[in-house]
Design a protein around this motif. Structure first.
Motif, mmCIF file in Angstrom:
data_model
loop_
_atom_site.group_PDB
_atom_site.id
_atom_site.type_symbol
_atom_site.label_atom_id
_atom_site.label_comp_id
_atom_site.label_asym_id
_atom_site.label_seq_id
_atom_site.Cartn_x
_atom_site.Cartn_y
_atom_site.Cartn_z
ATOM 1 N N HIS A 187 -11.658 -6.769 -26.650
ATOM 2 C CA HIS A 187 -10.418 -5.987 -26.626
ATOM 3 C C HIS A 187 -9.391 -6.690 -25.738
ATOM 4 C CE1 HIS A 187 -7.637 -2.637 -25.904
ATOM 5 N NE2 HIS A 187 -8.121 -2.123 -27.027
ATOM 6 N N PRO A 188 -8.122 -6.788 -26.174
ATOM 7 C CA PRO A 188 -7.118 -7.556 -25.418
ATOM 8 C C PRO A 188 -6.930 -7.091 -23.978
ATOM 9 C CG PRO A 188 -6.301 -7.022 -27.606
ATOM 10 C CD PRO A 188 -7.579 -6.278 -27.447
ATOM 11 N N SER A 189 -6.970 -5.771 -23.727
ATOM 12 C CA SER A 189 -6.697 -5.273 -22.367
ATOM 13 C C SER A 189 -7.915 -4.654 -21.684
ATOM 14 C CB SER A 189 -5.570 -4.237 -22.423
ATOM 15 O OG SER A 189 -5.926 -3.159 -23.277
ATOM 16 N N LYS A 190 -8.848 -4.085 -22.455
ATOM 17 C CA LYS A 190 -9.976 -3.378 -21.851
ATOM 18 C C LYS A 190 -11.311 -4.125 -22.007
ATOM 19 C CE LYS A 190 -7.748 1.028 -22.978
ATOM 20 N NZ LYS A 190 -7.865 2.291 -23.741
ATOM 21 N N ASN A 194 -11.751 -10.668 -21.780
ATOM 22 C CA ASN A 194 -10.416 -10.918 -21.234
ATOM 23 C C ASN A 194 -10.333 -10.563 -19.744
ATOM 24 O OD1 ASN A 194 -9.550 -11.881 -23.652
ATOM 25 N ND2 ASN A 194 -7.926 -10.378 -23.955
ATOM 26 N N ASN A 195 -11.145 -9.579 -19.306
ATOM 27 C CA ASN A 195 -11.174 -9.254 -17.875
ATOM 28 C C ASN A 195 -11.736 -10.414 -17.063
ATOM 29 O OD1 ASN A 195 -10.001 -6.725 -17.920
ATOM 30 N ND2 ASN A 195 -11.935 -5.667 -18.308
ATOM 31 N N VAL A 196 -12.748 -11.080 -17.602
ATOM 32 C CA VAL A 196 -13.311 -12.256 -16.931
ATOM 33 C C VAL A 196 -12.260 -13.365 -16.869
ATOM 34 C CG1 VAL A 196 -15.024 -14.111 -17.152
ATOM 35 C CG2 VAL A 196 -15.710 -11.738 -17.469
ATOM 36 N N LEU A 197 -11.552 -13.571 -17.975
ATOM 37 C CA LEU A 197 -10.507 -14.597 -17.984
ATOM 38 C C LEU A 197 -9.395 -14.274 -16.983
ATOM 39 C CD1 LEU A 197 -10.130 -15.171 -21.863
ATOM 40 C CD2 LEU A 197 -11.283 -16.657 -20.213
ATOM 41 N N GLU A 206 -0.041 -11.789 -19.632
ATOM 42 C CA GLU A 206 0.715 -12.027 -20.867
ATOM 43 C C GLU A 206 0.161 -13.184 -21.682
ATOM 44 O OE1 GLU A 206 2.731 -14.103 -17.409
ATOM 45 O OE2 GLU A 206 1.874 -12.118 -17.837
ATOM 46 N N SER A 207 -0.703 -14.003 -21.067
ATOM 47 C CA SER A 207 -1.284 -15.148 -21.777
ATOM 48 C C SER A 207 -2.707 -14.897 -22.255
ATOM 49 C CB SER A 207 -1.265 -16.388 -20.872
ATOM 50 O OG SER A 207 0.045 -16.703 -20.474
ATOM 51 N N LEU A 208 -3.246 -13.713 -22.020
ATOM 52 C CA LEU A 208 -4.606 -13.410 -22.471
ATOM 53 C C LEU A 208 -4.673 -13.455 -23.996
ATOM 54 C CD1 LEU A 208 -5.553 -10.462 -20.084
ATOM 55 C CD2 LEU A 208 -6.532 -12.760 -20.090
ATOM 56 N N PRO A 209 -5.735 -14.008 -24.539
ATOM 57 C CA PRO A 209 -5.813 -14.166 -26.002
ATOM 58 C C PRO A 209 -5.910 -12.839 -26.736
ATOM 59 C CG PRO A 209 -7.878 -14.817 -24.956
ATOM 60 C CD PRO A 209 -6.899 -14.602 -23.861
ATOM 61 N N GLN A 210 -5.204 -12.737 -27.840
ATOM 62 C CA GLN A 210 -5.296 -11.599 -28.752
ATOM 63 C C GLN A 210 -6.275 -11.999 -29.862
ATOM 64 O OE1 GLN A 210 -3.470 -8.689 -28.031
ATOM 65 N NE2 GLN A 210 -2.996 -9.812 -26.153
ATOM 66 N N TRP A 211 -7.526 -11.640 -29.679
ATOM 67 C CA TRP A 211 -8.601 -12.209 -30.498
ATOM 68 C C TRP A 211 -8.522 -11.824 -31.964
ATOM 69 C CZ3 TRP A 211 -11.388 -15.951 -28.410
ATOM 70 C CH2 TRP A 211 -11.496 -16.023 -27.017
ATOM 71 N N PHE A 212 -7.924 -10.698 -32.298
ATOM 72 C CA PHE A 212 -7.955 -10.210 -33.673
ATOM 73 C C PHE A 212 -6.580 -10.189 -34.333
ATOM 74 C CE2 PHE A 212 -11.460 -8.103 -31.340
ATOM 75 C CZ PHE A 212 -12.486 -8.820 -31.923
ATOM 76 N N THR A 213 -5.657 -10.945 -33.777
ATOM 77 C CA THR A 213 -4.342 -11.116 -34.403
ATOM 78 C C THR A 213 -3.941 -12.575 -34.293
ATOM 79 O OG1 THR A 213 -3.230 -10.576 -32.310
ATOM 80 C CG2 THR A 213 -3.573 -8.760 -33.871
#
Length: 358
Positions: A187-190, A194-197, A206-213
């Protein structure tokens, strides 16, 4: 009475004619040197024997005919189901690719118009590109992961039965359940990934990957497919590994071969047929991908964007949402030709290898 005599006379002449042919064939078989021709002549001899016996007995059906009838009666239900639900629809789809039909209005002949329209269709080009990238990424990664797992779990390691079960579990688990878990993990925010990153690797929010888009959709599909299906192909590789004689490894050890040399010169050549099967099945399954794309990238509406669409989804969309049945059949024919060509190339490559090996 005369008709009966005439029939019996015709039967007698026919038996004599077949008997003469049979005698000539039996004499010719002894002089024939070509094994192919000899085999054909032997088949003809058996056929003549059966026909002569059938005419002499006067029965409506010979013993071999009855056996054939029983065999066909067992095959018939499956063949009828295959013909009605698979063969006839395939033939109809081939014909429909050259027609225009929406399911309600009259059918119109379109010629090659459906195929010409494909190359100007940006959505089709995106689906074709995504499918090819998905196949190129999934096939080698799944093969490497499953082979590595099989080699590790073929060793005498503690708890290998548990690890084999855990590796196979994603394959038998419900696709809906595992994709739900996967989407929560990424999940992008939860999501924890992405929390580890964000917390450890200090990636800006704002640079965290949006894995499903966007451009990461196909990558997410590849990673998910490798994780889900590597357990199944691991079992196939395990069967292949257990079929390799331990004497080959003992001989390699006596010659001073290390782990890599044993894998390169013993394990890999012995697994050639298994790898061929894995690659063919993986390639076909990757071209047919639909459910993974829908579950991972479909969103709440179940519709895919151009960045995540694949050919099978596009076929479904054009057929049952837009009701362009002829156009969807043309897309299906393109997919069919792609799978056919790749499979033929794989079979030819395997045949050349076996011929060179022989």
């Amino acid at each position: 009475m005369e008709n009966v005599k005439q029939i019996s006379e015709e039967k007698k002449n026919k038996i004599q004619e077949m008997q003469r042919e049979l005698d000539l064939l039996i004499r010719a078989i002894g002089d024939e040197r070509d094994p192919v021709q000899k085999r054909k002549m032997s088949v003809r001899v058996d056929t003549l024997h059966r026909n002569i016996s059938h005419l002499k007995s006067g029965k409506l059906m010979s013993r071999e005919g009855k056996r054939d009838l029983v065999a066909y009666s067992f095959i018939a239900p499956n063949f009828i189901g295959f013909a009605v639900f698979t063969l006839i629809p395939i033939i109809f789809a081939f014909a429909l690719a050259f027609l225009q039909w929406d399911g309600s209005n009259p059918v119109q002949f379109a010629g090659l118009d459906n195929f010409k329209e494909l190359w100007t269709d940006t959505f089709f080009r995106a689906a074709l590109k995504n499918t090819i990238i998905y196949c190129i990424g999934t096939v080698p990664l799944t093969m490497i992961a499953s082979l590595g797992l099989a080699i590790i779990l073929n060793q005498k390691v503690f708890g290998r039965g548990v690890f084999r079960t855990l590796s196979f579990f994603p394959y038998v688990a419900s696709l809906v359940a595992v994709t739900a878990v996967w989407k929560m993990l990424f999940h992008p925010s939860k999501g924890p990934i992405n929390n580890v990153l964000y917390t450890i690797f200090k990636v800006p929010a704002e640079s965290l990957p949006q894995w499903f888009t966007g451009s990461l959709v196909v990558l997410s599909m590849i990673l998910f497919s490798v994780w889900k299906y590597m357990g199944y192909y691991m079992v196939i590789y395990l069967a292949g590994l257990q079929g390799i004689s331990s004497e080959l490894y003992e001989a390699g050890s006596l010659d001073g071969a290390g782990t890599w040399q044993k894998f390169r010169y013993i394990t890999w050549p012995q697994l050639r047929s298994t790898t061929f099967f894995v690659v063919v099945m993986l390639t076909i399954n990757c071209f047919k991908v639909y459910d993974i794309a829908i579950m991972l990238a479909g969103g709440g509406s179940g519709e895919l964007t151009p960045s995540g669409t694949v050919l099978v989804y596009y076929i479904y969309q054009k057929a049952f949402i837009d009701w362009k049945l002829g156009y969807s059949s043309a897309v299906a024919m393109v997919l069919f030709v792609m799978v056919l060509l790749v499979t033929i190339l794989q079979f030819r490559g395997q045949a050349k290898y076996e011929k060179g090996e022989a």
